[in-house]
Design a protein around this motif. Sequence first.
Motif, PDB file in Angstrom:
ATOM      1  N   LEU A  55      12.744  12.255   9.237  1.00 35.75           N
ATOM      2  CA  LEU A  55      11.639  12.685   8.379  1.00 35.75           C
ATOM      3  C   LEU A  55      11.280  11.594   7.372  1.00 35.75           C
ATOM      4  CD1 LEU A  55       9.878  15.252   7.594  1.00 35.75           C
ATOM      5  CD2 LEU A  55      11.611  15.649   5.837  1.00 35.75           C
ATOM      6  N   PHE A  56      12.293  10.990   6.760  1.00 32.50           N
ATOM      7  CA  PHE A  56      12.070   9.927   5.778  1.00 32.50           C
ATOM      8  C   PHE A  56      11.346   8.735   6.414  1.00 32.50           C
ATOM      9  CE2 PHE A  56      13.443   5.994   3.713  1.00 32.50           C
ATOM     10  CZ  PHE A  56      13.182   6.260   2.372  1.00 32.50           C
ATOM     11  N   LEU A  57      11.776   8.342   7.600  1.00 30.03           N
ATOM     12  CA  LEU A  57      11.166   7.194   8.274  1.00 30.03           C
ATOM     13  C   LEU A  57       9.721   7.489   8.674  1.00 30.03           C
ATOM     14  CD1 LEU A  57      14.225   6.157  10.453  1.00 30.03           C
ATOM     15  CD2 LEU A  57      13.255   4.852   8.554  1.00 30.03           C
ATOM     16  N   ALA A  58       9.487   8.702   9.167  1.00 29.37           N
ATOM     17  CA  ALA A  58       8.126   9.088   9.537  1.00 29.37           C
ATOM     18  C   ALA A  58       7.216   9.109   8.310  1.00 29.37           C
ATOM     19  CB  ALA A  58       8.132  10.448  10.221  1.00 29.37           C
ATOM     20  N   ALA A  59       7.760   9.553   7.167  1.00 28.33           N
ATOM     21  CA  ALA A  59       6.992   9.567   5.922  1.00 28.33           C
ATOM     22  C   ALA A  59       6.743   8.149   5.422  1.00 28.33           C
ATOM     23  CB  ALA A  59       7.730  10.379   4.862  1.00 28.33           C
ATOM     24  N   ASN A  60       7.738   7.276   5.568  1.00 30.34           N
ATOM     25  CA  ASN A  60       7.588   5.886   5.105  1.00 30.34           C
ATOM     26  C   ASN A  60       6.481   5.144   5.847  1.00 30.34           C
ATOM     27  OD1 ASN A  60       9.202   5.517   2.907  1.00 30.34           O
ATOM     28  ND2 ASN A  60      10.735   4.258   3.936  1.00 30.34           N
ATOM     29  N   ALA A  61       6.318   5.455   7.118  1.00 29.16           N
ATOM     30  CA  ALA A  61       5.253   4.802   7.878  1.00 29.16           C
ATOM     31  C   ALA A  61       3.890   5.139   7.276  1.00 29.16           C
ATOM     32  CB  ALA A  61       5.311   5.239   9.339  1.00 29.16           C
ATOM     33  N   GLY A  90       3.527   3.472   3.658  1.00 32.01           N
ATOM     34  CA  GLY A  90       3.246   2.045   3.756  1.00 32.01           C
ATOM     35  C   GLY A  90       1.924   1.718   4.395  1.00 32.01           C
ATOM     36  N   GLY A  91       1.152   2.732   4.761  1.00 27.27           N
ATOM     37  CA  GLY A  91      -0.149   2.476   5.365  1.00 27.27           C
ATOM     38  C   GLY A  91      -0.087   2.028   6.805  1.00 27.27           C
ATOM     39  N   LEU A  92       1.054   2.240   7.473  1.00 23.16           N
ATOM     40  CA  LEU A  92       1.201   1.805   8.864  1.00 23.16           C
ATOM     41  C   LEU A  92       0.685   2.828   9.854  1.00 23.16           C
ATOM     42  CD1 LEU A  92       4.802   0.316   8.623  1.00 23.16           C
ATOM     43  CD2 LEU A  92       2.614  -0.884   8.404  1.00 23.16           C
ATOM     44  N   ALA A  93       0.518   4.071   9.397  1.00 16.15           N
ATOM     45  CA  ALA A  93       0.044   5.142  10.275  1.00 16.15           C
ATOM     46  C   ALA A  93      -0.572   6.228   9.416  1.00 16.15           C
ATOM     47  CB  ALA A  93       1.198   5.702  11.114  1.00 16.15           C
ATOM     48  N   ASP A  94      -1.424   7.033  10.038  1.00 13.90           N
ATOM     49  CA  ASP A  94      -2.033   8.175   9.353  1.00 13.90           C
ATOM     50  C   ASP A  94      -1.430   9.496   9.810  1.00 13.90           C
ATOM     51  OD1 ASP A  94      -4.009   7.236   7.477  1.00 13.90           O
ATOM     52  OD2 ASP A  94      -5.156   6.505   9.196  1.00 13.90           O
ATOM     53  N   MET A 105       0.850  -1.194   0.000  1.00 16.43           N
ATOM     54  CA  MET A 105       0.000   0.000   0.000  1.00 16.43           C
ATOM     55  C   MET A 105       0.883   1.241   0.000  1.00 16.43           C
ATOM     56  SD  MET A 105      -2.887   1.089   2.800  1.00 16.43           S
ATOM     57  CE  MET A 105      -3.768   2.619   2.668  1.00 16.43           C
ATOM     58  N   THR A 106       0.529   2.230  -0.819  1.00 13.37           N
ATOM     59  CA  THR A 106       1.277   3.480  -0.852  1.00 13.37           C
ATOM     60  C   THR A 106       0.308   4.642  -0.712  1.00 13.37           C
ATOM     61  OG1 THR A 106       2.955   2.533  -2.286  1.00 13.37           O
ATOM     62  CG2 THR A 106       2.846   4.916  -2.178  1.00 13.37           C
ATOM     63  N   ASP A 107       0.596   5.542   0.192  1.00 14.99           N
ATOM     64  CA  ASP A 107      -0.261   6.688   0.416  1.00 14.99           C
ATOM     65  C   ASP A 107       0.542   7.960   0.178  1.00 14.99           C
ATOM     66  OD1 ASP A 107      -2.435   8.200   1.069  1.00 14.99           O
ATOM     67  OD2 ASP A 107      -2.665   7.407   3.098  1.00 14.99           O
ATOM     68  N   LYS A 108      -0.154   9.019  -0.184  1.00 17.10           N
ATOM     69  CA  LYS A 108       0.501  10.322  -0.262  1.00 17.10           C
ATOM     70  C   LYS A 108       0.874  10.777   1.147  1.00 17.10           C
ATOM     71  CE  LYS A 108      -1.767  12.039  -4.451  1.00 17.10           C
ATOM     72  NZ  LYS A 108      -2.613  13.124  -5.031  1.00 17.10           N
ATOM     73  N   ILE A 115       6.429  15.209  -2.544  1.00 16.78           N
ATOM     74  CA  ILE A 115       6.189  14.595  -3.855  1.00 16.78           C
ATOM     75  C   ILE A 115       7.348  13.711  -4.309  1.00 16.78           C
ATOM     76  CG2 ILE A 115       4.553  16.333  -4.626  1.00 16.78           C
ATOM     77  CD1 ILE A 115       6.831  17.743  -6.103  1.00 16.78           C
ATOM     78  N   GLY A 116       8.433  13.704  -3.567  1.00 12.57           N
ATOM     79  CA  GLY A 116       9.555  12.830  -3.869  1.00 12.57           C
ATOM     80  C   GLY A 116      10.511  12.821  -2.695  1.00 12.57           C
ATOM     81  N   GLN A 117      11.089  11.647  -2.417  1.00 11.66           N
ATOM     82  CA  GLN A 117      12.025  11.560  -1.293  1.00 11.66           C
ATOM     83  C   GLN A 117      12.920  10.342  -1.473  1.00 11.66           C
ATOM     84  OE1 GLN A 117      10.306  11.055   2.696  1.00 11.66           O
ATOM     85  NE2 GLN A 117      11.626  12.708   3.417  1.00 11.66           N
ATOM     86  N   ALA A 118      14.213  10.510  -1.243  1.00  7.90           N
ATOM     87  CA  ALA A 118      15.157   9.400  -1.394  1.00  7.90           C
ATOM     88  C   ALA A 118      16.302   9.539  -0.398  1.00  7.90           C
ATOM     89  CB  ALA A 118      15.721   9.366  -2.819  1.00  7.90           C
TER      90      ALA A 118
END
Length: 398
Positions: A91-97, A100-104, A1-4, A246-249
């Motif tokens: 920030l990246f880890l918080a965004a990844n959660a 991945g649909g693990l948190a809102d 699952m991928t969310d904005k 809109i993009g992160q790496a």
Amino acid sequence: MTDKVFVIGNGMTKFEKPGRREGWDYPDMALEAGTRALAEAGIAYDQIEQAYAGYCYGESCSGHRAVYGLGLTAIPVFNVNSNCSTGSSALFLAANAIRGGLADCTLAIGFEKMAPGSLGSTWNDRENPMQDHLQAMAELRDIWFPPAPWMFGAAGLEHNDRYGSKPDHFAQVAEKNHRHSLNNPYAQFQDSYTLDEIKNSKMVYEAAGLTRPMCSPTSDGSGAAILASERFVDQHDLGATAVEIIGQAVVSDTPGTFESGSVITLVGADMTRRAARRVYEQADITPDDVDVIELHDCFAPNEVLTYEALDLCGEGRGHELIEAGDTTYGGRWVVNPSGGLISKGHPLGATGLAQCAELSWQLRGLADARQVEGATVALQHNIGLGGSAVVTAYRAPA
């Protein structure tokens, strides 16, 4: 699952000279930044489902202690340490959660309580994580201490030798960023300098002409960002202020870091280039679409190197951008409107989150006298040797 993923609130403290605010400890810093971020988002702490706390200098679980001031809600708290890229890694880890649909709704927070003076090693009874980098450096340039100005100063020297740039170009970067910080109430320094004042200041690394105003200081301070899913944004009617990531790496070192024979590569230019190109592809943008940039100017030469690594110009032409005024107000981009690390300060764990705050405020039109007119797309670059490069692209609220 991928969310904005959206940034719905930011907060930070003023960055200070270490020890300047008596009795100001890291839990106080984090409470101040986190409270401001919650207020800006208009939510309560008990709506946050996960927290990622970044710091470099502290004991285990300092991140837990830092966020406990905001509330004791039994959520998972993760401690993050990635050198100078710590804040952006959180920030990246918080965004990844959220992706991945693990948190809102998640919190990324960074803080640092630092000692005055140059950075040094904390643990001397074990392998230094920078040992491979330092050994490769020693094979390319005469050893100098402290290591950080040596490495970035030597990268500047390599650029001079290869491409014809001059130390004066790096002094121009410092002049620009100190000038930008005049309008930033959060900046550690709010002083302008002439080019002559910068060049004639105390020398830090003489071979490269690197003076103190061309180097980021050690700092105390904190920054925070609250991230949310599209579902959360819609449920709480935050669409008018939510800034989209809109993009992160995140990219780490490759064998080429140590085999290239280049100091520019050793200090992270190739990591930055890889991360930036991934982000441009994810976001479906080019550098020409970007309006405002916060990048990692830990030392003035690195800003010029990063222009090239972010593909703002061709290889070896970064100094032409600063010379032409293309990276300040009225130019093609405004780079480091906050004053950058050189003038705003550099509390390692907070730096990436302060960059996020500045760019979010720019895209919301809340940057006051620093405002970049009409800014709709922003780019963030944060690097930590050892090593990680984190690049993030943002779009203004729809």
